[in-house]
Design a protein around this motif. Structure first.
Motif, PDB file in Angstrom:
ATOM      1  N   LEU A   8      29.472  35.963  47.690  1.00 54.33           N
ATOM      2  CA  LEU A   8      30.908  35.273  48.259  1.00 54.33           C
ATOM      3  C   LEU A   8      31.818  34.995  47.009  1.00 54.33           C
ATOM      4  N   LEU A   9      31.109  34.445  45.985  1.00 56.38           N
ATOM      5  CA  LEU A   9      31.798  34.360  44.736  1.00 56.38           C
ATOM      6  C   LEU A   9      32.285  35.371  44.087  1.00 56.38           C
ATOM      7  N   LEU A  10      31.779  36.573  44.179  1.00 57.00           N
ATOM      8  CA  LEU A  10      32.379  37.778  43.678  1.00 57.00           C
ATOM      9  C   LEU A  10      33.430  38.231  44.596  1.00 57.00           C
ATOM     10  N   VAL A  11      33.351  38.041  45.840  1.00 55.33           N
ATOM     11  CA  VAL A  11      34.543  38.522  46.845  1.00 55.33           C
ATOM     12  C   VAL A  11      35.664  37.558  46.421  1.00 55.33           C
ATOM     13  N   PHE A  12      35.478  36.465  46.186  1.00 53.20           N
ATOM     14  CA  PHE A  12      36.952  35.521  45.894  1.00 53.20           C
ATOM     15  C   PHE A  12      37.269  36.018  44.578  1.00 53.20           C
ATOM     16  N   ILE A  13      36.487  36.237  43.364  1.00 54.73           N
ATOM     17  CA  ILE A  13      37.137  36.867  42.244  1.00 54.73           C
ATOM     18  C   ILE A  13      37.838  37.997  42.681  1.00 54.73           C
ATOM     19  N   VAL A  48      40.645  28.869  43.542  1.00 54.45           N
ATOM     20  CA  VAL A  48      40.076  27.702  43.969  1.00 54.45           C
ATOM     21  C   VAL A  48      38.759  27.553  44.911  1.00 54.45           C
ATOM     22  N   ALA A  49      38.810  28.458  45.815  1.00 55.29           N
ATOM     23  CA  ALA A  49      37.621  28.942  46.573  1.00 55.29           C
ATOM     24  C   ALA A  49      36.384  29.220  45.489  1.00 55.29           C
ATOM     25  N   ALA A  50      36.565  29.816  44.680  1.00 53.97           N
ATOM     26  CA  ALA A  50      35.460  30.347  43.924  1.00 53.97           C
ATOM     27  C   ALA A  50      34.978  29.355  42.971  1.00 53.97           C
ATOM     28  N   LEU A  51      35.895  28.549  42.445  1.00 58.77           N
ATOM     29  CA  LEU A  51      35.676  27.189  41.758  1.00 58.77           C
ATOM     30  C   LEU A  51      34.877  26.335  42.565  1.00 58.77           C
TER      31      LEU A  51
END
Length: 66
Positions: A8-13, A48-51
């Protein structure tokens, strides 16, 4: 769970990079056609979502699990 959050973090980035207003595919679409800071909202939202994922699940959760 951690593998899902990492994905999910990779998707947000990736979304933050793709949604940046300087790319050619974003120039003629809403909200990029509006002036001002509206052009940066999709990319900023993804950042912001990734953070939040990093903060809530990798910084705060491990100390709370102990």
């Amino acid at each position: 769970m951690s593998a899902f959050l990492f994905a999910l973090l990779l998707v947000f980035i990736i979304l933050a990079i793709v949604a940046w207003p300087a790319w050619g595919h974003t120039q003629d679409r809403w909200p990029y056609t509006r002036g001002g800071r509206y052009r940066y909202y999709p990319s900023a939202g993804a950042i912001v979502a990734a953070l939040l994922v990093i903060l809530l699940f990798w910084v705060l959760a491990p100390p709370m699990a102990v």
